[in-house]
Design an enzyme around this catalytic site. Structure first.
Site, PDB file in Angstrom:
ATOM      1  N   LYS A 106       0.830  -1.196   0.000  1.00 22.89           N
ATOM      2  CA  LYS A 106       0.000   0.000   0.000  1.00 22.89           C
ATOM      3  C   LYS A 106       0.868   1.251   0.000  1.00 22.89           C
ATOM      4  O   LYS A 106       2.067   1.199  -0.202  1.00 22.89           O
ATOM      5  CB  LYS A 106      -0.966  -0.024   1.184  1.00 22.89           C
ATOM      6  CG  LYS A 106      -1.883  -1.252   1.209  1.00 22.89           C
ATOM      7  CD  LYS A 106      -2.728  -1.386  -0.051  1.00 22.89           C
ATOM      8  CE  LYS A 106      -3.851  -0.386  -0.117  1.00 22.89           C
ATOM      9  NZ  LYS A 106      -4.743  -0.610  -1.278  1.00 22.89           N
ATOM     10  N   HIS A 140      -1.767   3.380  -7.172  1.00 25.35           N
ATOM     11  CA  HIS A 140      -3.047   4.064  -7.405  1.00 25.35           C
ATOM     12  C   HIS A 140      -2.812   5.498  -7.888  1.00 25.35           C
ATOM     13  O   HIS A 140      -3.367   6.455  -7.359  1.00 25.35           O
ATOM     14  CB  HIS A 140      -3.904   4.061  -6.130  1.00 25.35           C
ATOM     15  CG  HIS A 140      -4.206   2.685  -5.618  1.00 25.35           C
ATOM     16  ND1 HIS A 140      -4.913   1.763  -6.357  1.00 25.35           N
ATOM     17  CD2 HIS A 140      -3.881   2.068  -4.454  1.00 25.35           C
ATOM     18  CE1 HIS A 140      -5.023   0.630  -5.662  1.00 25.35           C
ATOM     19  NE2 HIS A 140      -4.403   0.790  -4.513  1.00 25.35           N
ATOM     20  N   THR A 189     -23.228  -6.301 -19.393  1.00 24.89           N
ATOM     21  CA  THR A 189     -23.058  -4.859 -19.174  1.00 24.89           C
ATOM     22  C   THR A 189     -22.895  -4.079 -20.472  1.00 24.89           C
ATOM     23  O   THR A 189     -22.820  -2.854 -20.435  1.00 24.89           O
ATOM     24  CB  THR A 189     -21.839  -4.588 -18.277  1.00 24.89           C
ATOM     25  OG1 THR A 189     -20.658  -5.086 -18.910  1.00 24.89           O
ATOM     26  CG2 THR A 189     -22.011  -5.243 -16.917  1.00 24.89           C
ATOM     27  N   ILE A 230     -13.946  -0.402   0.887  1.00 22.79           N
ATOM     28  CA  ILE A 230     -12.718  -0.464   1.675  1.00 22.79           C
ATOM     29  C   ILE A 230     -11.585  -0.884   0.751  1.00 22.79           C
ATOM     30  O   ILE A 230     -11.667  -1.923   0.092  1.00 22.79           O
ATOM     31  CB  ILE A 230     -12.875  -1.461   2.834  1.00 22.79           C
ATOM     32  CG1 ILE A 230     -13.997  -0.996   3.772  1.00 22.79           C
ATOM     33  CG2 ILE A 230     -11.570  -1.625   3.595  1.00 22.79           C
ATOM     34  CD1 ILE A 230     -14.380  -2.020   4.829  1.00 22.79           C
ATOM     35  N   LEU A 232      -9.542  -4.587   1.495  1.00 22.85           N
ATOM     36  CA  LEU A 232     -10.401  -5.673   1.963  1.00 22.85           C
ATOM     37  C   LEU A 232      -9.643  -6.968   2.279  1.00 22.85           C
ATOM     38  O   LEU A 232      -9.908  -7.599   3.313  1.00 22.85           O
ATOM     39  CB  LEU A 232     -11.487  -5.959   0.919  1.00 22.85           C
ATOM     40  CG  LEU A 232     -12.683  -5.011   0.870  1.00 22.85           C
ATOM     41  CD1 LEU A 232     -13.483  -5.277  -0.397  1.00 22.85           C
ATOM     42  CD2 LEU A 232     -13.566  -5.185   2.096  1.00 22.85           C
TER      43      LEU A 232
END
Length: 336
Positions: free
Chosen positions: A78, A96, A212, A292, A295
């Site tokens: 992270k 990210h 979709t 979250i 997870l």
């Protein structure tokens, strides 16, 4: 001949992050293959430092990667701490930062200032563009589990990491079977979500890409629980919007496993901040939202073991085509 990398497994600074990218048994395999592995101590990692020592790894203090030799490849999961402001190492983690997420440009600028490099695990792919390393299965499992518990009124906060057997026992409690839709059912996340729902006695409606292409939004709104397991790197028709939720639909709980908050590519532009272990559920536009972004850390042992099995074989050669693609993408994003 490609030089063997020197790997530095850093401590995760997020308080609720107990996972590791490389488990002790896989660290042993790396050491036996001639890879030098240094592991920072951690007060929260699910595996003890002594297990890495027994595997032949060197050890270091938490956060000492900032002073490590530049040839060390820093491996984590992270976000990095805010300092140093200039990053000089090669880093392997989930940044990210490539889809205009909040804070993404600032992270890329830190690498630009220090001359370092981000090899983002999210974009480590094979020739067909398929991701090679992911926590998807356990992310989907935990996300669907939390969604069912919330729909049954059994989810309590704050959350804490647990053993798989304890989560399975929680799912076995309660007889309510919320009408559930899993979108992205054939991927890793979707398969994990379906496994958790089966444990809970819930048979979901399952959609994948075909369902979709021409979106049936009323069908989405007609379920009690939506578990979104769709990852997309390009803009697409949103599955839900604030306007769609304004009609007070049956839908009451949404779990966004992908947690693409704030991204222009988000298929659920109904929120712009993720939820947390302390407050796992947010109320947005009349529904309960769970989003979250770590997870799998709720099941840190299982999640780490599965991820490490995928990543470890790739860490012996950071000049492979897979890593070169990741490096080229980073360069393009910094330049942009």
């Amino acid at each position: 001949m490609t030089p063997t990398p020197a790997l530095w497994i850093r401590n995760e600074t997020r308080p609720d992050e107990q996972r590791t990218p490389v488990v002790p048994e896989d660290a042993r395999r790396l050491v036996e293959a001639g890879v030098a592995v240094t592991v920072e101590d951690s007060a929260q990692r699910v595996f003890a430092l002594s297990e890495y020592v027994a595997a032949g790894c060197a050890t270091a203090e938490p956060g000492s990667w900032v002073d490590a030799p530049t040839d060390q490849v820093v491996v984590g999961l992270k976000e990095l701490p805010d300092e140093p402001g200039a990053l000089r190492h090669r880093h392997v983690f989930f940044g990210h930062a490539f889809k205009a997420q909040p804070g993404g440009r600032a992270l890329l600028d830190r690498f630009a200032r220090g001359g370092g490099q981000l090899l983002d695990l999210e974009y480590l792919t094979n020739d067909a563009g398929r991701r090679l390393t992911a926590f998807g299965y356990w992310a989907g499992y935990v996300g669907a589990a939390l969604g069912v518990l919330q729909a049954r009124g059994l989810l309590t906060a704050p959350l804490a990491s647990m053993e798989l057997a304890d989560l399975e026992a929680a799912l076995a409690r309660g007889s309510d079977t919320p009408s559930t839709l899993v979108i992205g059912a054939r991927g890793r996340c979707g398969r994990g979500a379906q496994a958790a729902l089966k444990q809970a006695g819930v048979t979901p409606t399952t959609w994948d890409r075909a369902e979709t292409l021409v979106l049936d939004q009323p069908a989405i709104l007609g379920h009690d629980l939506l578990v979104n397991a769709v990852y997309t790197a390009t803009p697409t028709t949103p599955f839900l919007t604030p306007d769609a939720l304004a009609g007070r639909p049956r839908l009451s709980t949404v779990v966004d496993v992908t947690c693409d908050a704030g991204s222009p590519q988000s298929v659920l532009p109904i929120y712009d901040e993720v939820t947390t272990w302390a407050a796992p559920v947010a109320h947005r536009h009349g529904i309960d939202l769970i989003a979250i972004d770590n997870l799998p850390s709720l099941l840190p042992r299982e999640a780490s073991t599965g991820f490490s099995a995928d990543l470890t074989p790739l860490l012996t050669d950071l000049d492979s085509p897979e890593w070169r693609r990741a490096a080229d993408l980073f360069a393009a994003k910094v330049a942009a």
